[in-house]
Design a protein around this motif. Structure first.
Motif, PDB file in Angstrom:
ATOM      1  N   ARG A  65      10.561 -11.221  -1.555  1.00 42.20           N
ATOM      2  CA  ARG A  65       9.786 -10.540  -2.602  1.00 42.20           C
ATOM      3  C   ARG A  65       8.376 -10.243  -2.104  1.00 42.20           C
ATOM      4  O   ARG A  65       7.875  -9.128  -2.256  1.00 42.20           O
ATOM      5  N   LEU A  66       7.746 -11.224  -1.484  1.00 45.56           N
ATOM      6  CA  LEU A  66       6.386 -11.041  -0.987  1.00 45.56           C
ATOM      7  C   LEU A  66       6.332 -10.050   0.173  1.00 45.56           C
ATOM      8  O   LEU A  66       5.408  -9.242   0.261  1.00 45.56           O
ATOM      9  N   ASN A  67       7.313 -10.106   1.055  1.00 44.73           N
ATOM     10  CA  ASN A  67       7.334  -9.171   2.181  1.00 44.73           C
ATOM     11  C   ASN A  67       7.518  -7.734   1.706  1.00 44.73           C
ATOM     12  O   ASN A  67       6.905  -6.809   2.246  1.00 44.73           O
ATOM     13  N   ILE A  68       8.324  -7.541   0.691  1.00 40.29           N
ATOM     14  CA  ILE A  68       8.500  -6.208   0.126  1.00 40.29           C
ATOM     15  C   ILE A  68       7.236  -5.793  -0.622  1.00 40.29           C
ATOM     16  O   ILE A  68       6.786  -4.648  -0.523  1.00 40.29           O
ATOM     17  N   ARG A  69       6.643  -6.727  -1.332  1.00 40.70           N
ATOM     18  CA  ARG A  69       5.402  -6.449  -2.075  1.00 40.70           C
ATOM     19  C   ARG A  69       4.288  -5.978  -1.138  1.00 40.70           C
ATOM     20  O   ARG A  69       3.456  -5.157  -1.513  1.00 40.70           O
ATOM     21  N   HIS A 125       4.345  -3.932   1.261  1.00 42.58           N
ATOM     22  CA  HIS A 125       4.394  -2.477   1.426  1.00 42.58           C
ATOM     23  C   HIS A 125       3.827  -1.763   0.201  1.00 42.58           C
ATOM     24  O   HIS A 125       3.171  -0.725   0.326  1.00 42.58           O
ATOM     25  N   LEU A 126       4.074  -2.318  -0.973  1.00 47.26           N
ATOM     26  CA  LEU A 126       3.484  -1.733  -2.183  1.00 47.26           C
ATOM     27  C   LEU A 126       1.967  -1.907  -2.184  1.00 47.26           C
ATOM     28  O   LEU A 126       1.236  -1.006  -2.601  1.00 47.26           O
ATOM     29  N   LEU A 127       1.504  -3.044  -1.699  1.00 48.00           N
ATOM     30  CA  LEU A 127       0.063  -3.271  -1.613  1.00 48.00           C
ATOM     31  C   LEU A 127      -0.584  -2.280  -0.650  1.00 48.00           C
ATOM     32  O   LEU A 127      -1.693  -1.800  -0.909  1.00 48.00           O
ATOM     33  N   LEU A 128       0.096  -1.974   0.441  1.00 50.48           N
ATOM     34  CA  LEU A 128      -0.419  -0.968   1.377  1.00 50.48           C
ATOM     35  C   LEU A 128      -0.552   0.374   0.667  1.00 50.48           C
ATOM     36  O   LEU A 128      -1.583   1.050   0.785  1.00 50.48           O
ATOM     37  N   THR A 154      -9.064  -4.995  -0.612  1.00 51.65           N
ATOM     38  CA  THR A 154      -7.707  -4.696  -0.153  1.00 51.65           C
ATOM     39  C   THR A 154      -7.310  -5.630   0.979  1.00 51.65           C
ATOM     40  O   THR A 154      -6.189  -6.154   0.999  1.00 51.65           O
ATOM     41  N   ILE A 155      -8.216  -5.867   1.897  1.00 53.59           N
ATOM     42  CA  ILE A 155      -7.933  -6.795   3.004  1.00 53.59           C
ATOM     43  C   ILE A 155      -7.620  -8.182   2.461  1.00 53.59           C
ATOM     44  O   ILE A 155      -6.663  -8.835   2.892  1.00 53.59           O
ATOM     45  N   ALA A 156      -8.417  -8.641   1.484  1.00 51.36           N
ATOM     46  CA  ALA A 156      -8.195  -9.972   0.906  1.00 51.36           C
ATOM     47  C   ALA A 156      -6.830 -10.063   0.219  1.00 51.36           C
ATOM     48  O   ALA A 156      -6.119 -11.071   0.360  1.00 51.36           O
ATOM     49  N   VAL A 157      -6.447  -9.011  -0.500  1.00 53.90           N
ATOM     50  CA  VAL A 157      -5.150  -8.988  -1.183  1.00 53.90           C
ATOM     51  C   VAL A 157      -4.014  -9.026  -0.163  1.00 53.90           C
ATOM     52  O   VAL A 157      -3.026  -9.765  -0.327  1.00 53.90           O
ATOM     53  N   LEU A 158      -4.123  -8.248   0.898  1.00 55.16           N
ATOM     54  CA  LEU A 158      -3.091  -8.236   1.943  1.00 55.16           C
ATOM     55  C   LEU A 158      -3.016  -9.586   2.649  1.00 55.16           C
ATOM     56  O   LEU A 158      -1.916 -10.111   2.888  1.00 55.16           O
ATOM     57  N   ASP A 159      -4.164 -10.160   2.967  1.00 54.11           N
ATOM     58  CA  ASP A 159      -4.185 -11.473   3.620  1.00 54.11           C
ATOM     59  C   ASP A 159      -3.546 -12.549   2.748  1.00 54.11           C
ATOM     60  O   ASP A 159      -2.804 -13.402   3.237  1.00 54.11           O
ATOM     61  N   GLU A 160      -3.836 -12.494   1.448  1.00 55.05           N
ATOM     62  CA  GLU A 160      -3.246 -13.474   0.525  1.00 55.05           C
ATOM     63  C   GLU A 160      -1.732 -13.315   0.462  1.00 55.05           C
ATOM     64  O   GLU A 160      -0.984 -14.293   0.426  1.00 55.05           O
ATOM     65  N   ASN A 219      -3.569   6.540  -3.651  1.00 56.57           N
ATOM     66  CA  ASN A 219      -2.787   7.760  -3.823  1.00 56.57           C
ATOM     67  C   ASN A 219      -1.617   7.457  -4.768  1.00 56.57           C
ATOM     68  O   ASN A 219      -0.643   6.812  -4.359  1.00 56.57           O
ATOM     69  N   PRO A 220      -1.684   7.909  -6.022  1.00 62.65           N
ATOM     70  CA  PRO A 220      -0.639   7.559  -6.984  1.00 62.65           C
ATOM     71  C   PRO A 220       0.748   8.097  -6.606  1.00 62.65           C
ATOM     72  O   PRO A 220       1.754   7.458  -6.922  1.00 62.65           O
ATOM     73  N   VAL A 221       0.812   9.217  -5.931  1.00 65.05           N
ATOM     74  CA  VAL A 221       2.110   9.755  -5.516  1.00 65.05           C
ATOM     75  C   VAL A 221       2.739   8.842  -4.464  1.00 65.05           C
ATOM     76  O   VAL A 221       3.938   8.536  -4.527  1.00 65.05           O
ATOM     77  N   LEU A 222       1.941   8.382  -3.533  1.00 62.80           N
ATOM     78  CA  LEU A 222       2.449   7.460  -2.513  1.00 62.80           C
ATOM     79  C   LEU A 222       2.883   6.135  -3.144  1.00 62.80           C
ATOM     80  O   LEU A 222       3.916   5.577  -2.772  1.00 62.80           O
ATOM     81  N   VAL A 223       2.130   5.659  -4.115  1.00 63.39           N
ATOM     82  CA  VAL A 223       2.487   4.410  -4.800  1.00 63.39           C
ATOM     83  C   VAL A 223       3.841   4.553  -5.482  1.00 63.39           C
ATOM     84  O   VAL A 223       4.716   3.692  -5.328  1.00 63.39           O
ATOM     85  N   ILE A 224       4.040   5.643  -6.216  1.00 65.52           N
ATOM     86  CA  ILE A 224       5.316   5.869  -6.911  1.00 65.52           C
ATOM     87  C   ILE A 224       6.458   5.988  -5.904  1.00 65.52           C
ATOM     88  O   ILE A 224       7.545   5.433  -6.110  1.00 65.52           O
ATOM     89  N   THR A 225       6.221   6.692  -4.820  1.00 63.29           N
ATOM     90  CA  THR A 225       7.252   6.844  -3.785  1.00 63.29           C
ATOM     91  C   THR A 225       7.621   5.484  -3.194  1.00 63.29           C
ATOM     92  O   THR A 225       8.801   5.166  -3.038  1.00 63.29           O
ATOM     93  N   MET A 226       6.599   4.686  -2.879  1.00 64.02           N
ATOM     94  CA  MET A 226       6.873   3.367  -2.295  1.00 64.02           C
ATOM     95  C   MET A 226       7.567   2.448  -3.292  1.00 64.02           C
ATOM     96  O   MET A 226       8.423   1.647  -2.904  1.00 64.02           O
ATOM     97  N   GLU A 227       7.226   2.570  -4.565  1.00 63.25           N
ATOM     98  CA  GLU A 227       7.925   1.769  -5.574  1.00 63.25           C
ATOM     99  C   GLU A 227       9.419   2.085  -5.563  1.00 63.25           C
ATOM    100  O   GLU A 227      10.254   1.185  -5.649  1.00 63.25           O
ATOM    101  N   ALA A 228       9.752   3.360  -5.438  1.00 65.28           N
ATOM    102  CA  ALA A 228      11.160   3.766  -5.410  1.00 65.28           C
ATOM    103  C   ALA A 228      11.852   3.256  -4.147  1.00 65.28           C
ATOM    104  O   ALA A 228      12.963   2.707  -4.211  1.00 65.28           O
ATOM    105  N   VAL A 229      11.200   3.411  -3.012  1.00 73.42           N
ATOM    106  CA  VAL A 229      11.788   2.950  -1.746  1.00 73.42           C
ATOM    107  C   VAL A 229      11.942   1.428  -1.756  1.00 73.42           C
ATOM    108  O   VAL A 229      12.976   0.888  -1.337  1.00 73.42           O
ATOM    109  N   MET A 230      10.932   0.729  -2.251  1.00 70.82           N
ATOM    110  CA  MET A 230      10.984  -0.730  -2.269  1.00 70.82           C
ATOM    111  C   MET A 230      12.017  -1.249  -3.270  1.00 70.82           C
ATOM    112  O   MET A 230      12.593  -2.313  -3.066  1.00 70.82           O
TER     113      MET A 230
END
Length: 135
Positions: free
Chosen positions: A37-41, A43-46, A12-18, A52-63
């Protein structure tokens, strides 16, 4: 961020750093659309890092909403985002979730302010063009 801190791993750290590295490149090269696009992405990576799939779906909607703002108003921040992300990651790596939260909160307040100013300017442009009733 607290949930992410509990599940944080090297992958996860490597993905965020990239993501941060690529966003910095896009910023420096003047590619505003890719930068946004990358800056918004980020937050989805976080969210994905929390597992947590519920948090992922929520963040997808917000993003998705933020993507619309970004598409309409353009990129509103520069390298300040990258510097904030680097500070955020420093805190996250150190296990200082509270400081990471503080850094992200400060960044989001700045982003909100920038988008409000951009929206006001866009509204002023529509008024000057007689388009204020179109929206």
């Amino acid at each position: 961020i607290y949930a992410l801190n509990e599940h944080l791993n090297a992958e996860t750290i490597a993905v965020l750093d990239e993501n941060i590295r690529r966003a910095q490149e896009a910023t420096l090269s003047g590619n505003g659309a890719e930068k946004s696009r990358l800056n918004i992405r980020f937050h989805l990576l976080l969210a994905e890092g929390t597992k947590n799939p519920v948090l992922v779906i929520t963040m997808e909607a917000v993003m998705a909403i933020l993507n619309k703002f970004s598409a309409e108003l353009g990129s509103v921040m520069g390298l300040d985002v990258i510097e904030s992300r680097k500070r955020f990651m420093k805190h996250l790596r150190a296990g200082n979730a509270g400081q990471a939260v503080d850094e992200m909160s400060q960044h989001l307040r700045r982003l909100h302010h920038h988008y409000l100013r951009a929206a006001e300017a866009e509204g002023d442009n529509h008024k000057k063009q007689g388009l204020d009733d179109v929206r």
